[in-house]
Design an enzyme around this catalytic site. Structure first.
Site, PDB file in Angstrom:
ATOM      1  N   HIS A   1      42.566  25.981  33.292  1.00  0.00           N
ATOM      2  CA  HIS A   1      42.983  26.641  34.528  1.00  0.00           C
ATOM      3  C   HIS A   1      43.123  28.165  34.406  1.00  0.00           C
ATOM      4  O   HIS A   1      42.339  28.922  34.973  1.00  0.00           O
ATOM      5  CB  HIS A   1      44.330  26.061  34.993  1.00  0.00           C
ATOM      6  CG  HIS A   1      44.358  24.565  35.119  1.00  0.00           C
ATOM      7  ND1 HIS A   1      43.714  23.867  36.129  1.00  0.00           N
ATOM      8  CD2 HIS A   1      44.960  23.617  34.356  1.00  0.00           C
ATOM      9  CE1 HIS A   1      43.921  22.575  35.980  1.00  0.00           C
ATOM     10  NE2 HIS A   1      44.678  22.386  34.918  1.00  0.00           N
TER      11      HIS A   1
HETATM   12  O1  RIB Z   1      48.238  23.483  37.720  1.00  0.00           O
HETATM   13  C1  RIB Z   1      47.818  24.224  36.596  1.00  0.00           C
HETATM   14  C2  RIB Z   1      48.742  25.362  36.338  1.00  0.00           C
HETATM   15  O2  RIB Z   1      50.060  24.866  36.063  1.00  0.00           O
HETATM   16  C3  RIB Z   1      48.363  26.182  35.108  1.00  0.00           C
HETATM   17  O3  RIB Z   1      48.782  27.508  35.283  1.00  0.00           O
HETATM   18  C4  RIB Z   1      49.166  25.540  34.017  1.00  0.00           C
HETATM   19  O4  RIB Z   1      49.441  26.428  32.938  1.00  0.00           O
HETATM   20  C5  RIB Z   1      50.439  25.217  34.738  1.00  0.00           C
HETATM   21  O5  RIB Z   1      51.233  26.401  34.759  1.00  0.00           O
END
Ligand code: RIB
Ligand code: CA
Length: 309
Positions: free
Chosen positions: A239
């Protein structure tokens, strides 16, 4: 050269993003890292950020702790994804450097006062960012852009059927940020779910055999197991590094300018990013929303950059 502040809740994916940014001093002047409670409590997200700054040999970059969690709401954490330390798989010793005294939102305000054109890079819940903007709304004009990981549209959510973690943890803060009028680039689950690890992509880190690439490979291997079980994907979505990759090579990503509003009231859908992808309304287009990427180029960029450390 962009001046950036990374606001983060490491988390293995945050850590890969931090390493990539710190490995790119020609393009990115990381003037500071602020931490927030999110994936794991603040004490651990701060420790993990310090660990990555030290691993990158960039101990001059200040790490300033921010909010423990959202105002008036219990902090929701995600040890089930990231492990008890928040950085399981990293295989690193405790940091020997300490956080810089101060408070994340105040640090952001101070930097906006002295610098022009700072890009804010939130990788976790938006509590610190919203606080800084609420403290000094006039400083919004000093923010060049907010490039954030958060939200989802066609992909729905990963904490509830409709809400993604970063937005779900603090919907009120997200609403403040998306209503700020600042130029926003949003990396939602729609694009991050297409940025998935694989054995060969992880090998591209591991085979380099440096301390940073070995740690990165360990974190990627740990983090993917949850998503493989959860989604049946053949790999784990990466992500937060989408934010830094966008700053380095924006052409990797495709998307469109949309109106994005945040559901803050509904018990059923609180934390949903309501993305008007098909322009069903005339609401102002306040965010560029990514929905696809060249994932081979993305992983090659990350492995090459972290290999420089
Ligand atoms: O949903 C994914 C996000 O939530 C990313 O930033 C992960 O690190 C968590 O913070
Ligand atoms: Ca994060």
């Amino acid at each position: 050269m962009r001046k950036i502040i990374i606001d983060t809740d490491p988390g293995q994916d945050d850590a890969i993003a931090i390493l990539t940014a710190l490995a790119s001093p020609e393009e990115l002047d990381v003037i500071g890292i602020t931490t927030v409670g999110g994936n794991v409590p603040l004490e651990l997200t701060t420790k993990n950020a310090l660990m990555m700054v030290e691993l990158a040999n960039r101990s001059e970059v200040p790490v300033v702790a921010g909010h423990l969690g959202p105002k008036g709401r219990r902090l929701v954490t995600a040890e089930y994804v990231h492990g008890e330390t928040g950085l399981d798989g990293a295989g690193r010793p405790d940091p020997t450097i300490a956080a810089t005294p101060g408070f994340g939102p105040e640090f952001i305000v101070e930097q906006l006062e002295v610098h022009d054109a700072i890009t804010l890079c939130p990788l976790g819940p938006l509590t610190n960012i919203a606080d800084a903007l609420e403290r000094r709304p006039e400083l919004a004009s000093k923010v060049e852009q907010i490039v954030l990981m958060g939200g989802g549209h066609f992909e729905g959510g990963n904490v509830t059927p409709m809400a993604e973690f970063n937005i779900y943890v603090d919907p009120g803060a997200a609403a403040t940020v998306f209503a700020s009028g600042i130029d926003i680039v949003m990396m939602p689950l729609d694009v991050t779910h297409k940025a998935r690890t694989s054995p060969s992509r992880i090998a591209a880190f591991r085979d380099q055999g440096t301390e940073a690439t070995t740690s990165a490979a360990g974190m990627l291997s740990f983090a993917e197991r949850f998503d493989i079980d959860r989604y049946g994907f053949e790999g784990g979505p990466l992500h937060d590094p989408c934010v830094i990759a966008y700053l380095l090579e924006p052409e990797i990503f495709t998307g469109r300018l949309c109106n994005v509003e945040i559901e803050t009231e509904s018990k059923l859908t609180r934390g949903t990013t309501v993305v008007d992808w098909w322009e069903a309304t005339k609401r102002p287009k306040n965010a560029w929303v990514a929905n696809d990427l060249d994932s081979d180029r993305f992983f090659a960029l990350l492995a090459e950059r972290i290999g420089r450390l």
